[in-house]
Design a protein around this motif. Structure first.
Motif, PDB file in Angstrom:
ATOM      1  N   SER A   1      42.108   7.738  40.643  1.00  0.00           N
ATOM      2  CA  SER A   1      41.240   7.706  41.823  1.00  0.00           C
ATOM      3  C   SER A   1      41.070   9.128  42.350  1.00  0.00           C
ATOM      4  O   SER A   1      41.920   9.982  42.118  1.00  0.00           O
ATOM      5  N   PRO A   2      39.977   9.369  43.089  1.00  0.00           N
ATOM      6  CA  PRO A   2      39.771  10.709  43.645  1.00  0.00           C
ATOM      7  C   PRO A   2      40.928  11.146  44.546  1.00  0.00           C
ATOM      8  O   PRO A   2      41.597  10.304  45.165  1.00  0.00           O
ATOM      9  N   VAL A   3      41.137  12.447  44.629  1.00  0.00           N
ATOM     10  CA  VAL A   3      42.225  12.998  45.439  1.00  0.00           C
ATOM     11  C   VAL A   3      42.116  12.477  46.874  1.00  0.00           C
ATOM     12  O   VAL A   3      43.096  12.042  47.471  1.00  0.00           O
ATOM     13  N   ARG A   4      40.923  12.547  47.400  1.00  0.00           N
ATOM     14  CA  ARG A   4      40.687  12.021  48.750  1.00  0.00           C
ATOM     15  C   ARG A   4      39.228  11.634  48.888  1.00  0.00           C
ATOM     16  O   ARG A   4      38.365  12.195  48.209  1.00  0.00           O
ATOM     17  N   GLN A   5      38.993  10.655  49.765  1.00  0.00           N
ATOM     18  CA  GLN A   5      37.634  10.177  49.992  1.00  0.00           C
ATOM     19  C   GLN A   5      37.429   9.984  51.492  1.00  0.00           C
ATOM     20  O   GLN A   5      38.330   9.524  52.198  1.00  0.00           O
ATOM     21  N   LEU A   6      36.232  10.306  51.939  1.00  0.00           N
ATOM     22  CA  LEU A   6      35.907  10.110  53.355  1.00  0.00           C
ATOM     23  C   LEU A   6      36.011   8.626  53.685  1.00  0.00           C
ATOM     24  O   LEU A   6      35.409   7.784  53.020  1.00  0.00           O
ATOM     25  N   ARG A   7      36.780   8.314  54.737  1.00  0.00           N
ATOM     26  CA  ARG A   7      36.908   6.923  55.158  1.00  0.00           C
ATOM     27  C   ARG A   7      36.856   6.776  56.672  1.00  0.00           C
ATOM     28  O   ARG A   7      37.223   5.725  57.215  1.00  0.00           O
ATOM     29  N   GLY A   8      36.392   7.822  57.340  1.00  0.00           N
ATOM     30  CA  GLY A   8      36.210   7.714  58.784  1.00  0.00           C
ATOM     31  C   GLY A   8      35.616   9.001  59.310  1.00  0.00           C
ATOM     32  O   GLY A   8      35.798  10.066  58.713  1.00  0.00           O
ATOM     33  N   PHE A   9      34.844   8.903  60.381  1.00  0.00           N
ATOM     34  CA  PHE A   9      34.422  10.104  61.102  1.00  0.00           C
ATOM     35  C   PHE A   9      34.073   9.703  62.524  1.00  0.00           C
ATOM     36  O   PHE A   9      33.655   8.577  62.790  1.00  0.00           O
ATOM     37  N   VAL A  10      34.333  10.632  63.431  1.00  0.00           N
ATOM     38  CA  VAL A  10      34.037  10.414  64.845  1.00  0.00           C
ATOM     39  C   VAL A  10      33.444  11.702  65.389  1.00  0.00           C
ATOM     40  O   VAL A  10      34.007  12.779  65.195  1.00  0.00           O
ATOM     41  N   LYS A  11      32.311  11.583  66.057  1.00  0.00           N
ATOM     42  CA  LYS A  11      31.789  12.765  66.754  1.00  0.00           C
ATOM     43  C   LYS A  11      32.423  12.768  68.140  1.00  0.00           C
ATOM     44  O   LYS A  11      32.132  11.909  68.969  1.00  0.00           O
ATOM     45  N   VAL A  12      33.337  13.709  68.338  1.00  0.00           N
ATOM     46  CA  VAL A  12      34.113  13.770  69.573  1.00  0.00           C
ATOM     47  C   VAL A  12      33.415  14.724  70.543  1.00  0.00           C
ATOM     48  O   VAL A  12      33.168  15.870  70.226  1.00  0.00           O
ATOM     49  N   GLY A  13      33.118  14.215  71.704  1.00  0.00           N
ATOM     50  CA  GLY A  13      32.520  15.108  72.697  1.00  0.00           C
ATOM     51  C   GLY A  13      31.125  14.687  73.076  1.00  0.00           C
ATOM     52  O   GLY A  13      30.735  13.568  72.782  1.00  0.00           O
ATOM     53  N   PRO A  14      30.406  15.607  73.730  1.00  0.00           N
ATOM     54  CA  PRO A  14      30.760  17.004  73.977  1.00  0.00           C
ATOM     55  C   PRO A  14      31.978  17.185  74.895  1.00  0.00           C
ATOM     56  O   PRO A  14      32.162  16.423  75.839  1.00  0.00           O
ATOM     57  N   LEU A  15      32.756  18.211  74.569  1.00  0.00           N
ATOM     58  CA  LEU A  15      33.944  18.568  75.337  1.00  0.00           C
ATOM     59  C   LEU A  15      33.708  19.930  75.983  1.00  0.00           C
ATOM     60  O   LEU A  15      33.188  20.840  75.329  1.00  0.00           O
ATOM     61  N   VAL A  16      34.098  20.064  77.250  1.00  0.00           N
ATOM     62  CA  VAL A  16      34.009  21.384  77.882  1.00  0.00           C
ATOM     63  C   VAL A  16      35.224  22.197  77.437  1.00  0.00           C
ATOM     64  O   VAL A  16      36.202  21.633  76.937  1.00  0.00           O
ATOM     65  N   PRO A  17      35.177  23.520  77.577  1.00  0.00           N
ATOM     66  CA  PRO A  17      36.325  24.328  77.137  1.00  0.00           C
ATOM     67  C   PRO A  17      37.631  23.817  77.748  1.00  0.00           C
ATOM     68  O   PRO A  17      37.689  23.526  78.950  1.00  0.00           O
ATOM     69  N   GLY A  18      38.641  23.668  76.902  1.00  0.00           N
ATOM     70  CA  GLY A  18      39.940  23.200  77.362  1.00  0.00           C
ATOM     71  C   GLY A  18      40.082  21.682  77.364  1.00  0.00           C
ATOM     72  O   GLY A  18      41.189  21.167  77.430  1.00  0.00           O
ATOM     73  N   GLN A  19      38.970  20.983  77.267  1.00  0.00           N
ATOM     74  CA  GLN A  19      39.044  19.513  77.349  1.00  0.00           C
ATOM     75  C   GLN A  19      39.533  18.925  76.025  1.00  0.00           C
ATOM     76  O   GLN A  19      39.178  19.408  74.938  1.00  0.00           O
ATOM     77  N   ALA A  20      40.334  17.853  76.132  1.00  0.00           N
ATOM     78  CA  ALA A  20      40.857  17.175  74.943  1.00  0.00           C
ATOM     79  C   ALA A  20      40.420  15.718  74.967  1.00  0.00           C
ATOM     80  O   ALA A  20      40.221  15.137  76.040  1.00  0.00           O
ATOM     81  N   ARG A  21      40.232  15.149  73.806  1.00  0.00           N
ATOM     82  CA  ARG A  21      39.929  13.719  73.729  1.00  0.00           C
ATOM     83  C   ARG A  21      40.540  13.148  72.463  1.00  0.00           C
ATOM     84  O   ARG A  21      40.656  13.836  71.451  1.00  0.00           O
ATOM     85  N   GLU A  22      40.909  11.876  72.562  1.00  0.00           N
ATOM     86  CA  GLU A  22      41.494  11.215  71.397  1.00  0.00           C
ATOM     87  C   GLU A  22      40.379  10.773  70.443  1.00  0.00           C
ATOM     88  O   GLU A  22      39.338  10.271  70.878  1.00  0.00           O
ATOM     89  N   ALA A  23      40.613  10.981  69.158  1.00  0.00           N
ATOM     90  CA  ALA A  23      39.719  10.439  68.126  1.00  0.00           C
ATOM     91  C   ALA A  23      40.436   9.265  67.487  1.00  0.00           C
ATOM     92  O   ALA A  23      41.605   9.376  67.128  1.00  0.00           O
TER      93      ALA A  23
END
Ligand SMILES: *[C@@H]1O[C@H](CO)[C@@H](O)[C@H](O)[C@H]1NC(C)=O
Ligand SMILES: *[C@@H]1O[C@H](CO)[C@@H](O)[C@H](O)[C@H]1NC(C)=O
Ligand SMILES: *[C@@H]1O[C@H](CO)[C@@H](O)[C@H](O)[C@H]1NC(C)=O
Ligand SMILES: *[C@@H]1O[C@H](CO)[C@@H](O)[C@H](O)[C@H]1NC(C)=O
Ligand SMILES: *[C@@H]1O[C@H](CO)[C@@H](O)[C@H](O)[C@H]1NC(C)=O
Ligand SMILES: *[C@@H]1O[C@H](CO)[C@@H](O)[C@H](O)[C@H]1NC(C)=O
Ligand SMILES: *[C@@H]1O[C@H](CO)[C@@H](O)[C@H](O)[C@H]1NC(C)=O
Ligand SMILES: *[C@@H]1O[C@H](CO)[C@@H](O)[C@H](O)[C@H]1NC(C)=O
Ligand SMILES: *[C@@H]1O[C@H](CO)[C@@H](O)[C@H](O)[C@H]1NC(C)=O
Length: 793
Positions: free
Chosen positions: A725-747
């Motif tokens: 099987s391939p080394v790795r395969q895309l199985r998820g993505f999340v567009k996080v944000g927009p975030l202001v400088p310093g801001q954190a968010r859980e993905a």
């Protein structure tokens, strides 16, 4: 090259250009097993089966499953009404709704006025209603994929759906996941949603949902393995190319994105022109009766690509439900075939029921607007369906623009006062070449082909569209510069423009065109590369913008010290210039990601650079690379790409932290290796495939100085990765944000059973593997910031 042919293609109405008679078909129709085999092979008269070379045999799967809607309440209700209607139809009437008739739409089914069944209107295409006025030209599929934004994908489908509905089109011919993009130079890769099946699947599901929310039947296409244009159809040389693919690859790469569309209730699927395992796709019982209608529980109807039907009895029995654009081998012949028993009346009833069930499923029997389809030669009152879609088109245009180089914060612009603009791709007025410097008078049928020497907003063939206007990059830059009382100098024609040493920046616009009906012969071109190098030889701040219908290699100039910034601006649709200017000026912080790998050299794509070129009577493309296409191959070979799949820069920076992986345990002892087989299949496959098995979380923090969004990507290595099987395969993505400088968010990434399973060819099921699953989260397929794992016992 085939530019002329493509141009002619664009100028003909679709009914004329696609209805060429195919020479020398033979139809084999007896009911013995051997005949079924031959029917599946569509052998020309006089040829023995033993003369046909084959890699894999397409196994016969008969009879065709009867659609009944039994696993979904909405389909069940649609089927109840469809079956009732069909029970009152004569054989002739049933045969009439399963065929095309010439009419005002690209495709029109036969009607049954006695029972109030209207002719259904079919129209191109995947990126907007083609060939019409007062409609929008949306970005192409590949551009939407580059946004990695699930919400925009859904909004895109909704807006397209509303335009089709507003013009009374019952069936929209899209979205596209075939071609997936196996071949780097494939002519139609841009219509689809990237060569990664997970990314393509998310897009297919969201767009199908959006189109159908508007009440329009979506038609995921082309089913299946339509991976090249060269000899995709029968020619005087011989049969169409045969895509020969093993079962596991078939499922994990090529079927995979269609599953998402079916799960959203897609009412139709279009079968493709070429052969699969030597059997034409529109009469391949394994693909239609087997995988689509049995394994994936498809409740809707299968429509042929235009003139893709190659036999009458064989295609009916293999699971084709509707032939386009004319009667093909059906019409009166299908009535005859039912009368003499070659096709059962039950099969014909099922064909009609599937079409009518989709119609009821989308509630089109209630007040559906009549088709408002015109050519510009007709005098008519315009039916304007554009609404405010220009805003969405600009938003997607900017969100799918990928910044790949940005030395010392060249971008965003800081109020430049003097810009130089070079290259044919900057403007719609591209110059004194024949009489191409115009739009209208028949050319609007398909804007794509017309852009070879102008800015590229879409590409050629049935996947192109018809913009109401085109905002070029040059126009948008003029608007900006004029506000700042700046100046512009431009030269759209020269390969070696006159230097302006005091310019703030030099923007060079180049493109890479492609079209349905031929594959590309290069991923680059010398004129454009020389143009960039010439400008960079004197302009210390050279910014290159590439509009491209797929991969465009850039190694001729990308490391040049004076090339300070580069953008892959895709195929952004009618608001092209505004979308680009928003990114250049920093109104939009780029978050687009490459939906393919950009290699350093074309040769790095190996055997997957070109389509399979052959003059054989039975040409073949053996998919011997199996799962290892695009980044899967580069990862296996530890080959450094120029820009990897999933790559794209931002004007800010992001940090990743706190990876947490949790395996959900379901009663009694799940996850078992296989889904519970006592549960019936629903449309899209076994319902357990969509259950969340594991959840991955991490925190993304904006560590830079400006607001921005980050596309966090999850890659998985299944047990056996790197081996079978391939080394790795895309199985998820999340567009996080927009975030202001310093801001954190859980993905948060939810992994379904399907995302973690492999196709078990012996069990003929999706299977979880026991062992260690590796998990990475990062900013691209090579920029992996966090690693973890979990074990399935
Ligand atoms: C495809 O594979 C078959 C069986 O291995 C072989 O006979 C045939 O020559 C191959 N075709 C091409 C074009 O490689
Ligand atoms: C094609 O042939 C391969 C190899 O025999 C087989 O695994 C696969 O299921 C076949 N696919 C189709 C669609 O016939
Ligand atoms: C409905 O069709 C499916 C697929 O052909 C079949 O498995 C199921 O038994 C059918 N159900 C009924 C109630 O006929
Ligand atoms: C079949 O459809 C065509 C085109 O809509 C129509 O002209 C014709 O009357 C229909 N035939 C029957 C038998 O309903
Ligand atoms: C039945 O009718 C079809 C359609 O005309 C024809 O192709 C086929 O050969 C006929 N079969 C028999 C057994 O007469
Ligand atoms: C970027 O800016 C720094 C500081 O001004 C400078 O030293 C460096 O040479 C610049 N890099 C490039 C590639 O221009
Ligand atoms: C672009 O225009 C030039 C002349 O203006 C012409 O020679 C060239 O063939 C055109 N290029 C394409 C790709 O059509
Ligand atoms: C790809 O096709 C081109 C013609 O389009 C040919 O010149 C070239 O040799 C082929 N390259 C490979 C690697 O097959
Ligand atoms: C970069 O541009 C400067 C002019 O600003 C020029 O002198 C220099 O030769 C260019 N560099 C290269 C490698 O062409």
């Amino acid at each position: 090259m085939n530019v002329l042919r493509s141009a002619l293609y664009g100028m003909l109405p679709r009914s004329r250009r696609e209805s060429r008679a195919e020479p020398g078909q033979a139809v084999l129709s007896t009911k013995t097993a051997a005949a079924l085999l031959c029917a599946a092979c569509s052998l020309p008269a006089g040829l023995e089966l033993s003369e046909v070379p084959y890699y894999g045999l397409s196994p016969p799967v008969y009879p065709s499953p009867l659609g009944n809607g039994s696993t979904d309440a909405r389909w069940a209700s649609a089927y109840g009404r469809a079956r009732d209607l069909v029970s009152r139809m004569t054989v002739e009437e049933k045969a009439n709704v399963t065929r095309g008739w010439p009419g005002i739409c690209v495709g029109n089914t036969g009607d049954v006025p006695r029972l109030g069944i209207p002719s259904l209107c079919f129209a191109d295409g995947p990126a907007g209603l083609r060939g019409q006025e007062f409609v929008s030209a949306f970005p192409a599929g590949i551009h939407v994929a580059a946004t990695f934004d699930r919400d925009l994908m859904l909004e895109y489908g909704r807006a397209i759906g509303r335009e089709f509905r507003g013009r009374g089109v019952n069936v929209a011919l899209g979205p596209v996941a075939g071609p997936l993009g196996r071949v780097a130079r494939g002519g139609r890769n841009w219509e689809g949603l990237s060569n990664d099946p997970y990314l393509a699947g998310v897009g297919m599901g969201a767009i199908t949902r959006g189109i159908q929310e508007a009440g329009v039947i979506a038609t995921p296409k082309h089913w299946l393995l339509n991976e090249q244009e060269f000899r995709r159809r029968r020619t005087p040389l011989g049969e169409a190319i045969s895509a020969n693919v093993d079962d596991r690859t078939l499922h994990e790469l090529y079927v995979f994105p269609f599953m998402d569309a079916l799960r959203e209730g897609a009412g139709a699927v279009m079968c493709s022109y070429q052969r699969a395992n030597h059997s034409y796709a529109c009469q391949n019982s394994k693909l239609l009766n087997g995988i689509l209608k049995t394994e994936l529980g498809f409740e809707g109807f299968v429509v042929s690509d235009w003139d893709a039907q190659m036999s009458g009895v064989a295609s009916a029995n293999a699971g084709l439900d509707l032939v386009m654009p004319n009667a093909g081998f059906w019409g009166a012949e299908l009535v005859q075939a039912v009368r003499n028993g070659s096709v059962s009346e039950e099969r014909l009833g099922d064909m009609a029921a599937r079409i009518l069930a989709s119609w009821y499923y989308l509630h089109q029997e209630n007040d559906y607007p009549p088709p408002a389809i015109y050519t510009n030669m007709q005098k008519h009152f315009p039916v304007d369906v554009q609404a405010d879609h220009a805003k969405l088109i600009e938003e997607i245009g900017a969100a799918g623009t990928v910044l790949v180089k940005n030395i010392n914060n060249t971008l965003p612009f800081k109020k430049p006062r003097f810009l130089c603009v070079y290259g044919y791709d900057a403007t719609v007025k591209a110059g004194p070449w024949q009489n191409r410097d115009r739009y209208g008078g028949g050319y609007e049928d398909n804007f794509g082909w017309n852009t070879l020497n102008g800015t590229l907003i879409t590409a050629g063939g049935s996947g192109g569209n018809s913009p109401p206007y085109v905002v070029s990059p040059f126009q948008a830059l003029q608007e900006r510069l004029s506000k700042d009382r700046g100046i512009l100098r431009w030269d759209f024609y020269s390969e070696n423009p006159t230097p302006y040493v005091n310019a703030d920046a030099c923007l060079v616009f180049i493109n890479a065109y492609a079209s349905e009906s031929f594959d590309r012969t290069s991923l680059t071109d010398d004129f454009s590369d020389r143009l960039v190098l010439n400008v960079a030889s004197w302009c210390a701040n050279t910014i290159v913008v590439v509009h491209s219908a797929g991969i465009r290699t850039v190694d001729a100039w990308i490391t040049h010290p004076n090339v300070t910034a580069t953008l892959f601006a895709g195929l952004p649709g009618q608001e092209s210039g505004h979308a680009l200017a928003a990114v250049l000026y920093g109104d939009v912080n780029p978050s687009g990601r490459l939906p393919y790998t950009v290699a350093r050299a074309e040769a790095d794509y190996g055997a997957l650079l070109n389509s399979s070129v052959s003059a054989a009577r039975f040409p073949e493309a053996n998919f011997t690379e199996r799962l290892w296409i695009d980044y899967r191959a580069f990862d296996r070979d530890a080959l450094a790409p120029r820009f990897e799949f999933g790559f794209g820069l931002s004007y800010t920076s992001f940090a990743y932290a706190g990876l947490a992986v949790s395996l959900l345990r379901r009663a009694p002892a799940a996850p078992a290796e296989f889904p519970d087989q006592s549960v019936p299949v629903v449309q899209g496959g076994h319902p357990a495939l969509w259950e969340v098995v594991a959840v991955v979380r991490c925190t993304v923090t904006n560590t830079g100085a400006v607001e921005g969004a980050e596309v966090a990507q999850l890659y998985v290595g299944v047990p056996g990765a790197g081996e079978d099987s391939p080394v790795r395969q895309l199985r998820g993505f999340v567009k996080v944000g927009p975030l202001v400088p310093g801001q954190a968010r859980e993905a948060v990434f939810e992994l379904t059973r399907r995302d973690l399973s492999v196709w078990d060819v012996v069990a003929q099921q999706w299977r979880l593997r026991r062992g260690r699953y590796a998990v990475w989260v990062g900013a691209s397929s090579r920029d992996l910031r966090l690693a973890g794992d979990f074990v399935i016992e």
